[in-house]
Enzyme design. Structure first.
Site, PDB file in Angstrom:
ATOM      1  N   PRO A   1       0.784  -1.089  -0.015  1.00  0.00           N
ATOM      2  CA  PRO A   1      -0.090  -0.030  -0.011  1.00  0.00           C
ATOM      3  C   PRO A   1       0.847   1.274  -0.068  1.00  0.00           C
ATOM      4  O   PRO A   1       1.915   1.391   0.594  1.00  0.00           O
ATOM      5  CB  PRO A   1      -1.021  -0.076   1.276  1.00  0.00           C
ATOM      6  CG  PRO A   1      -0.128  -0.984   2.122  1.00  0.00           C
ATOM      7  CD  PRO A   1       0.466  -2.144   1.102  1.00  0.00           C
ATOM      8  N   ASN A   2       0.376   2.349  -0.622  1.00  0.00           N
ATOM      9  CA  ASN A   2       0.753   3.666  -0.859  1.00  0.00           C
ATOM     10  C   ASN A   2       2.229   3.637  -1.581  1.00  0.00           C
ATOM     11  O   ASN A   2       2.574   4.811  -1.684  1.00  0.00           O
ATOM     12  CB  ASN A   2       1.183   4.325   0.475  1.00  0.00           C
ATOM     13  CG  ASN A   2      -0.217   4.324   1.422  1.00  0.00           C
ATOM     14  OD1 ASN A   2      -1.132   4.785   0.703  1.00  0.00           O
ATOM     15  ND2 ASN A   2      -0.215   3.649   2.476  1.00  0.00           N
TER      16      ASN A   2
ATOM     17  N   ARG B   1       4.297  11.064  -2.214  1.00  0.00           N
ATOM     18  CA  ARG B   1       4.188  10.729  -0.753  1.00  0.00           C
ATOM     19  C   ARG B   1       5.695  11.084   0.027  1.00  0.00           C
ATOM     20  O   ARG B   1       6.440  10.592  -0.510  1.00  0.00           O
ATOM     21  CB  ARG B   1       4.087   9.123  -0.742  1.00  0.00           C
ATOM     22  CG  ARG B   1       4.398   8.646   0.600  1.00  0.00           C
ATOM     23  CD  ARG B   1       4.014   6.870   0.402  1.00  0.00           C
ATOM     24  NE  ARG B   1       3.777   6.614   1.657  1.00  0.00           N
ATOM     25  CZ  ARG B   1       4.236   5.129   2.032  1.00  0.00           C
ATOM     26  NH1 ARG B   1       4.793   4.398   1.108  1.00  0.00           N
ATOM     27  NH2 ARG B   1       4.112   4.688   3.377  1.00  0.00           N
TER      28      ARG B   1
ATOM     29  N   TYR C   1      10.921   8.951   1.095  1.00  0.00           N
ATOM     30  CA  TYR C   1      10.965   7.889  -0.045  1.00  0.00           C
ATOM     31  C   TYR C   1      11.644   8.467  -1.195  1.00  0.00           C
ATOM     32  O   TYR C   1      11.786   7.862  -2.308  1.00  0.00           O
ATOM     33  CB  TYR C   1       9.610   7.518  -0.012  1.00  0.00           C
ATOM     34  CG  TYR C   1       9.110   6.697   1.150  1.00  0.00           C
ATOM     35  CD1 TYR C   1       9.735   5.670   1.447  1.00  0.00           C
ATOM     36  CD2 TYR C   1       7.901   7.555   1.805  1.00  0.00           C
ATOM     37  CE1 TYR C   1       9.081   4.995   2.508  1.00  0.00           C
ATOM     38  CE2 TYR C   1       7.453   6.652   2.976  1.00  0.00           C
ATOM     39  CZ  TYR C   1       7.841   5.569   3.349  1.00  0.00           C
ATOM     40  OH  TYR C   1       7.346   5.067   4.338  1.00  0.00           O
TER      41      TYR C   1
ATOM     42  N   ASN D   1       7.918  -5.626  -1.096  1.00  0.00           N
ATOM     43  CA  ASN D   1       8.025  -4.482  -0.275  1.00  0.00           C
ATOM     44  C   ASN D   1       6.577  -4.403   0.248  1.00  0.00           C
ATOM     45  O   ASN D   1       5.586  -3.906  -0.385  1.00  0.00           O
ATOM     46  CB  ASN D   1       8.430  -2.996  -0.925  1.00  0.00           C
ATOM     47  CG  ASN D   1       8.490  -1.999   0.054  1.00  0.00           C
ATOM     48  OD1 ASN D   1       7.961  -2.249   1.164  1.00  0.00           O
ATOM     49  ND2 ASN D   1       9.106  -0.812  -0.324  1.00  0.00           N
TER      50      ASN D   1
ATOM     51  N   ALA E   1       3.284  -0.985   4.722  1.00  0.00           N
ATOM     52  CA  ALA E   1       2.596  -1.057   6.085  1.00  0.00           C
ATOM     53  C   ALA E   1       2.481  -2.353   6.601  1.00  0.00           C
ATOM     54  O   ALA E   1       2.428  -2.632   7.673  1.00  0.00           O
ATOM     55  CB  ALA E   1       1.525  -0.088   6.345  1.00  0.00           C
TER      56      ALA E   1
ATOM     57  N   GLU F   1      12.964  -9.396   1.290  1.00  0.00           N
ATOM     58  CA  GLU F   1      12.125  -8.240   1.782  1.00  0.00           C
ATOM     59  C   GLU F   1      12.717  -6.994   1.318  1.00  0.00           C
ATOM     60  O   GLU F   1      14.040  -7.121   1.734  1.00  0.00           O
ATOM     61  CB  GLU F   1      12.167  -8.408   3.074  1.00  0.00           C
ATOM     62  CG  GLU F   1      11.232  -7.336   3.907  1.00  0.00           C
ATOM     63  CD  GLU F   1      11.281  -7.496   5.569  1.00  0.00           C
ATOM     64  OE1 GLU F   1      11.641  -8.490   6.120  1.00  0.00           O
ATOM     65  OE2 GLU F   1      10.707  -6.640   6.175  1.00  0.00           O
TER      66      GLU F   1
ATOM     67  N   HIS G   1      12.824  -2.521   1.732  1.00  0.00           N
ATOM     68  CA  HIS G   1      12.230  -1.403   2.079  1.00  0.00           C
ATOM     69  C   HIS G   1      13.088  -0.336   1.584  1.00  0.00           C
ATOM     70  O   HIS G   1      14.246  -0.085   1.651  1.00  0.00           O
ATOM     71  CB  HIS G   1      11.949  -1.127   3.539  1.00  0.00           C
ATOM     72  CG  HIS G   1      11.377  -2.091   4.316  1.00  0.00           C
ATOM     73  ND1 HIS G   1       9.925  -2.143   4.129  1.00  0.00           N
ATOM     74  CD2 HIS G   1      11.739  -3.278   4.913  1.00  0.00           C
ATOM     75  CE1 HIS G   1       9.518  -3.461   4.843  1.00  0.00           C
ATOM     76  NE2 HIS G   1      10.562  -4.232   5.129  1.00  0.00           N
TER      77      HIS G   1
ATOM     78  N   ARG H   1      13.771   3.967  12.093  1.00  0.00           N
ATOM     79  CA  ARG H   1      12.471   4.809  12.204  1.00  0.00           C
ATOM     80  C   ARG H   1      11.641   4.538  13.268  1.00  0.00           C
ATOM     81  O   ARG H   1      12.410   4.410  14.580  1.00  0.00           O
ATOM     82  CB  ARG H   1      11.827   4.840  10.817  1.00  0.00           C
ATOM     83  CG  ARG H   1      12.599   5.254   9.725  1.00  0.00           C
ATOM     84  CD  ARG H   1      11.833   5.081   8.634  1.00  0.00           C
ATOM     85  NE  ARG H   1      10.433   5.762   8.393  1.00  0.00           N
ATOM     86  CZ  ARG H   1       9.434   5.750   7.680  1.00  0.00           C
ATOM     87  NH1 ARG H   1       9.554   4.822   6.724  1.00  0.00           N
ATOM     88  NH2 ARG H   1       8.309   6.514   7.599  1.00  0.00           N
TER      89      ARG H   1
END
Ligand code: DQA
Length: 143
Positions: A9-10, A17, A22, A73, A76, A97, A99, A106
């Site tokens: 998502p997103n 964003r 990002y 990825n 969330a 995975e 990111h 973070r």
């Protein structure tokens, strides 16, 4: 070798964003980069993005015996989704995975990764390059 790249998502909002986190490049830019890398590596790639947990589960299930490696990825859903973890375990396809940001530097909640309980390697904090590093890792190990 055929690799599936899944974005959660997103990530379709890349460029708009939180550019300070990002970057300014768009999701279309990311797709272009991945497709060019696949050509250069002499492999095939399919790109999939969804804002819906169930659609991501469906896509992973459909990959059973069709895909040699998954780069994901989960965005969330990384930090919440037992369903995506279970789908990856079910199909048993080698998975990395990714990111864009350094999730471990973070908020505390971003350090938890359910997908990470299955994925054999994590690339976080390398921007878009993390996807390319994951593709190279999978090719080197499984092609
Ligand atoms: C992300 C990090 C996640 O914590 C966040 O929810 C995202 C993107 C990343 O690529 O850095 O949506 O997966």
């Amino acid at each position: 070798m055929h690799i599936l790249v899944v974005n959660g998502p997103n990530l379709n909002m890349l460029g708009i964003r939180e550019p300070d986190v990002y970057g300014k490049s768009t999701y279309a830019d990311l797709c272009e980069l991945i497709k060019n890398k696949a050509k250069e590596m002499n492999i095939t790639v399919e790109l999939f993005q969804s804002n819906h947990e169930g659609s991501i589960v469906d896509k992973i299930q459909e990959s059973y015996q069709k895909v040699d490696g998954i780069v994901i990825n989960p965005a969330a859903y990384t930090h919440t989704s037992v369903a995506i973890l279970d789908a990856l375990k079910a199909v048993a396809i080698p998975t990395c995975e990714v990111h864009i940001s350094d999730v471990d530097a973070r908020e505390e909640f971003r350090r938890i990764s359910y997908v990470g309980l299955y994925a054999e390697k994590k690339f976080a904090g390398y921007g878009f390059d993390g996807y390319l590093m994951a593709m190279e890792y999978l090719k080197e190990k499984y092609a």
